[in-house]
Scaffold this motif. Sequence first.
Motif, PDB file in Angstrom:
ATOM      1  N   GLU A  11      33.193 -61.721 -85.300  1.00 55.30           N
ATOM      2  CA  GLU A  11      34.570 -61.634 -85.301  1.00 55.30           C
ATOM      3  C   GLU A  11      35.026 -61.883 -84.068  1.00 55.30           C
ATOM      4  OE1 GLU A  11      32.700 -59.197 -86.750  1.00 55.30           O
ATOM      5  OE2 GLU A  11      32.993 -59.966 -88.925  1.00 55.30           O
ATOM      6  N   GLU A  12      34.659 -61.000 -82.990  1.00 55.30           N
ATOM      7  CA  GLU A  12      35.126 -61.408 -81.697  1.00 55.30           C
ATOM      8  C   GLU A  12      34.768 -62.572 -81.112  1.00 55.30           C
ATOM      9  OE1 GLU A  12      33.614 -58.493 -78.665  1.00 55.30           O
ATOM     10  OE2 GLU A  12      33.129 -57.336 -80.405  1.00 55.30           O
ATOM     11  N   ALA A  13      33.877 -63.192 -81.601  1.00 57.25           N
ATOM     12  CA  ALA A  13      33.396 -64.497 -81.050  1.00 57.25           C
ATOM     13  C   ALA A  13      34.323 -65.791 -81.831  1.00 57.25           C
ATOM     14  CB  ALA A  13      31.892 -65.126 -81.711  1.00 57.25           C
ATOM     15  N   VAL A  14      34.769 -65.554 -83.094  1.00 56.49           N
ATOM     16  CA  VAL A  14      35.682 -66.509 -83.785  1.00 56.49           C
ATOM     17  C   VAL A  14      36.999 -66.223 -83.248  1.00 56.49           C
ATOM     18  CG1 VAL A  14      37.166 -66.347 -85.732  1.00 56.49           C
ATOM     19  CG2 VAL A  14      34.439 -66.678 -85.902  1.00 56.49           C
ATOM     20  N   ARG A  15      37.287 -65.002 -82.960  1.00 58.37           N
ATOM     21  CA  ARG A  15      38.831 -64.962 -82.108  1.00 58.37           C
ATOM     22  C   ARG A  15      38.804 -65.575 -80.815  1.00 58.37           C
ATOM     23  NH1 ARG A  15      39.168 -59.406 -84.403  1.00 58.37           N
ATOM     24  NH2 ARG A  15      37.953 -58.805 -82.471  1.00 58.37           N
ATOM     25  N   ALA A  16      37.787 -65.392 -80.174  1.00 60.61           N
ATOM     26  CA  ALA A  16      37.953 -65.911 -78.623  1.00 60.61           C
ATOM     27  C   ALA A  16      37.871 -67.554 -78.837  1.00 60.61           C
ATOM     28  CB  ALA A  16      36.738 -65.425 -77.759  1.00 60.61           C
ATOM     29  N   VAL A  52      44.650 -71.429 -87.757  1.00 61.12           N
ATOM     30  CA  VAL A  52      45.947 -71.515 -88.491  1.00 61.12           C
ATOM     31  C   VAL A  52      46.789 -70.531 -88.015  1.00 61.12           C
ATOM     32  CG1 VAL A  52      46.904 -71.125 -90.898  1.00 61.12           C
ATOM     33  CG2 VAL A  52      44.971 -72.769 -90.677  1.00 61.12           C
ATOM     34  N   LYS A  53      46.429 -69.202 -87.723  1.00 65.10           N
ATOM     35  CA  LYS A  53      47.300 -68.006 -87.155  1.00 65.10           C
ATOM     36  C   LYS A  53      47.959 -68.160 -85.971  1.00 65.10           C
ATOM     37  CE  LYS A  53      44.719 -64.202 -88.817  1.00 65.10           C
ATOM     38  NZ  LYS A  53      44.075 -62.950 -88.036  1.00 65.10           N
ATOM     39  N   LEU A  54      47.025 -68.911 -85.060  1.00 62.83           N
ATOM     40  CA  LEU A  54      47.670 -69.343 -83.751  1.00 62.83           C
ATOM     41  C   LEU A  54      48.365 -70.456 -83.493  1.00 62.83           C
ATOM     42  CD1 LEU A  54      44.082 -68.365 -81.752  1.00 62.83           C
ATOM     43  CD2 LEU A  54      46.105 -67.075 -81.911  1.00 62.83           C
ATOM     44  N   TRP A  55      48.291 -71.350 -84.709  1.00 61.32           N
ATOM     45  CA  TRP A  55      48.871 -72.655 -84.342  1.00 61.32           C
ATOM     46  C   TRP A  55      50.273 -72.755 -84.065  1.00 61.32           C
ATOM     47  CZ3 TRP A  55      45.983 -76.811 -83.908  1.00 61.32           C
ATOM     48  CH2 TRP A  55      46.449 -78.033 -84.220  1.00 61.32           C
ATOM     49  N   PRO A  56      51.038 -71.864 -84.564  1.00 63.16           N
ATOM     50  CA  PRO A  56      52.670 -71.910 -84.216  1.00 63.16           C
ATOM     51  C   PRO A  56      52.772 -71.457 -82.672  1.00 63.16           C
ATOM     52  CG  PRO A  56      52.250 -70.479 -86.205  1.00 63.16           C
ATOM     53  CD  PRO A  56      50.874 -70.854 -85.617  1.00 63.16           C
ATOM     54  N   SER A  57      51.757 -70.820 -81.989  1.00 64.45           N
ATOM     55  CA  SER A  57      51.985 -70.498 -80.772  1.00 64.45           C
ATOM     56  C   SER A  57      52.041 -71.525 -79.830  1.00 64.45           C
ATOM     57  CB  SER A  57      50.951 -69.505 -80.464  1.00 64.45           C
ATOM     58  OG  SER A  57      49.754 -70.005 -80.208  1.00 64.45           O
ATOM     59  N   HIS A 227      24.202 -82.997 -73.303  1.00 62.03           N
ATOM     60  CA  HIS A 227      25.849 -83.217 -73.414  1.00 62.03           C
ATOM     61  C   HIS A 227      26.504 -82.623 -72.074  1.00 62.03           C
ATOM     62  CE1 HIS A 227      29.765 -82.554 -74.784  1.00 62.03           C
ATOM     63  NE2 HIS A 227      29.752 -83.778 -75.169  1.00 62.03           N
ATOM     64  N   ARG A 228      27.649 -83.161 -71.862  1.00 66.67           N
ATOM     65  CA  ARG A 228      27.911 -82.899 -70.428  1.00 66.67           C
ATOM     66  C   ARG A 228      28.945 -81.440 -70.369  1.00 66.67           C
ATOM     67  NH1 ARG A 228      30.255 -87.166 -72.321  1.00 66.67           N
ATOM     68  NH2 ARG A 228      32.536 -87.492 -72.795  1.00 66.67           N
ATOM     69  N   ASP A 229      29.345 -80.965 -71.661  1.00 59.45           N
ATOM     70  CA  ASP A 229      30.375 -79.771 -72.032  1.00 59.45           C
ATOM     71  C   ASP A 229      30.127 -79.193 -73.138  1.00 59.45           C
ATOM     72  OD1 ASP A 229      32.218 -78.033 -71.766  1.00 59.45           O
ATOM     73  OD2 ASP A 229      33.686 -79.495 -71.171  1.00 59.45           O
ATOM     74  N   THR A 230      29.093 -78.634 -73.565  1.00 53.62           N
ATOM     75  CA  THR A 230      28.759 -77.739 -74.792  1.00 53.62           C
ATOM     76  C   THR A 230      28.831 -76.255 -74.524  1.00 53.62           C
ATOM     77  OG1 THR A 230      27.671 -79.615 -75.701  1.00 53.62           O
ATOM     78  CG2 THR A 230      27.057 -77.288 -76.517  1.00 53.62           C
ATOM     79  N   THR A 231      29.592 -75.654 -75.188  1.00 52.08           N
ATOM     80  CA  THR A 231      29.670 -74.068 -75.359  1.00 52.08           C
ATOM     81  C   THR A 231      28.781 -73.669 -76.609  1.00 52.08           C
ATOM     82  OG1 THR A 231      31.600 -74.054 -74.207  1.00 52.08           O
ATOM     83  CG2 THR A 231      30.901 -72.065 -75.344  1.00 52.08           C
ATOM     84  N   ILE A 232      27.797 -73.027 -76.475  1.00 53.10           N
ATOM     85  CA  ILE A 232      27.009 -72.288 -77.881  1.00 53.10           C
ATOM     86  C   ILE A 232      27.714 -70.941 -78.035  1.00 53.10           C
ATOM     87  CG2 ILE A 232      25.038 -71.726 -78.930  1.00 53.10           C
ATOM     88  CD1 ILE A 232      24.954 -74.709 -78.281  1.00 53.10           C
ATOM     89  N   VAL A 233      28.300 -70.675 -79.220  1.00 54.42           N
ATOM     90  CA  VAL A 233      28.887 -69.269 -79.433  1.00 54.42           C
ATOM     91  C   VAL A 233      27.942 -68.545 -80.419  1.00 54.42           C
ATOM     92  CG1 VAL A 233      31.220 -68.020 -80.073  1.00 54.42           C
ATOM     93  CG2 VAL A 233      31.155 -70.325 -79.015  1.00 54.42           C
ATOM     94  N   LEU A 234      27.509 -67.556 -79.803  1.00 52.52           N
ATOM     95  CA  LEU A 234      26.595 -66.880 -80.867  1.00 52.52           C
ATOM     96  C   LEU A 234      27.055 -65.400 -81.119  1.00 52.52           C
ATOM     97  CD1 LEU A 234      23.328 -68.027 -79.159  1.00 52.52           C
ATOM     98  CD2 LEU A 234      24.175 -68.969 -80.911  1.00 52.52           C
ATOM     99  N   ASP A 235      26.628 -64.576 -81.942  1.00 54.23           N
ATOM    100  CA  ASP A 235      26.409 -63.142 -81.976  1.00 54.23           C
ATOM    101  C   ASP A 235      25.182 -62.831 -81.566  1.00 54.23           C
ATOM    102  OD1 ASP A 235      25.017 -63.679 -84.026  1.00 54.23           O
ATOM    103  OD2 ASP A 235      26.092 -62.452 -85.808  1.00 54.23           O
TER     104      ASP A 235
END
Length: 251
Positions: A11-16, A52-57, A227-235
């Motif tokens: 959940e934290e990973a997804v939000r960030a 989708v939630k953040l889109w209007p911002s 790859h030159r700019d990859t972020t791996i997001v894990l729990d």
Amino acid sequence: MVMVLIYDTPEEAVRATAHTLVHAIGKIMPYRCCEFGAATGNTQKPLYAEMVKLWPSINPRPGRFRTWNLDEYEGLDATNPQSYRYYMYEHLHGPLKIPDHLRRFPCEPPEEYDVAMLRETAAGGIDLGILGIGRTRHIGFCEPGAPRKQKTHRATLHEPTRVDAVREFGSLDLVPTGALTMGVSTIIDLWSRIFLLAFGESKAAPVHDMLEGPIGSQCPASFLREHRDTTIVLDRAAASLLKKPTIYIQV
Ligand code: F6R
């Protein structure tokens, strides 16, 4: 360069990650169309919901967001709930009201996809996008054996990939045997910024091989290390088999 972010929970990973993605899109949009690479696993569903939630911002501008999907099953049309067109409509295109001409999917002939992407983006390619990793260590549907130089193509799905898709299709004989997918070269060479998300214990071995195994076709996801700019997001669970924790950032 690959950066690895390890969060306590998905959940934290997804939000960030949603926050990073939406704000990066928002910086491009005032100037031109943002080109977004899209994956369609279960992992991405909560991410799209958060986007989708953040889109209007970001005060989105109509017509300035185009998605390029990684893959689509062969033989399923957009009205089939198992198709990736349907998935995208449900999770992102519908809620964000993305018009049809800005929703791109690989189709026949597959080799046209990379050409169209370069032509329509004035050779800029994909600005940023998201990936998942499969049990076979695939990205998109680039299964083991996929060559580094491969562009969008027709792929035969490996057995574990089809078995994992039974949860969506209901039975193995309903799971397509093939798909059209971006190739390793499409992803590594034409995407500027990549975020790969993987959560849970079942992703621990694929994540380990991707980051700490040899780089090569036996583990297509390992090419991301070129790859030159990859972020791996894990729990924590997905990161649990990594042996070099000092180079990873615990968030
Ligand atoms: C699908 C795709 C695949 C999935 C992978 C993980 O568009 O790109 O590579 O990301 O199979 O799927 P989940 O998240 O369902 O485990």
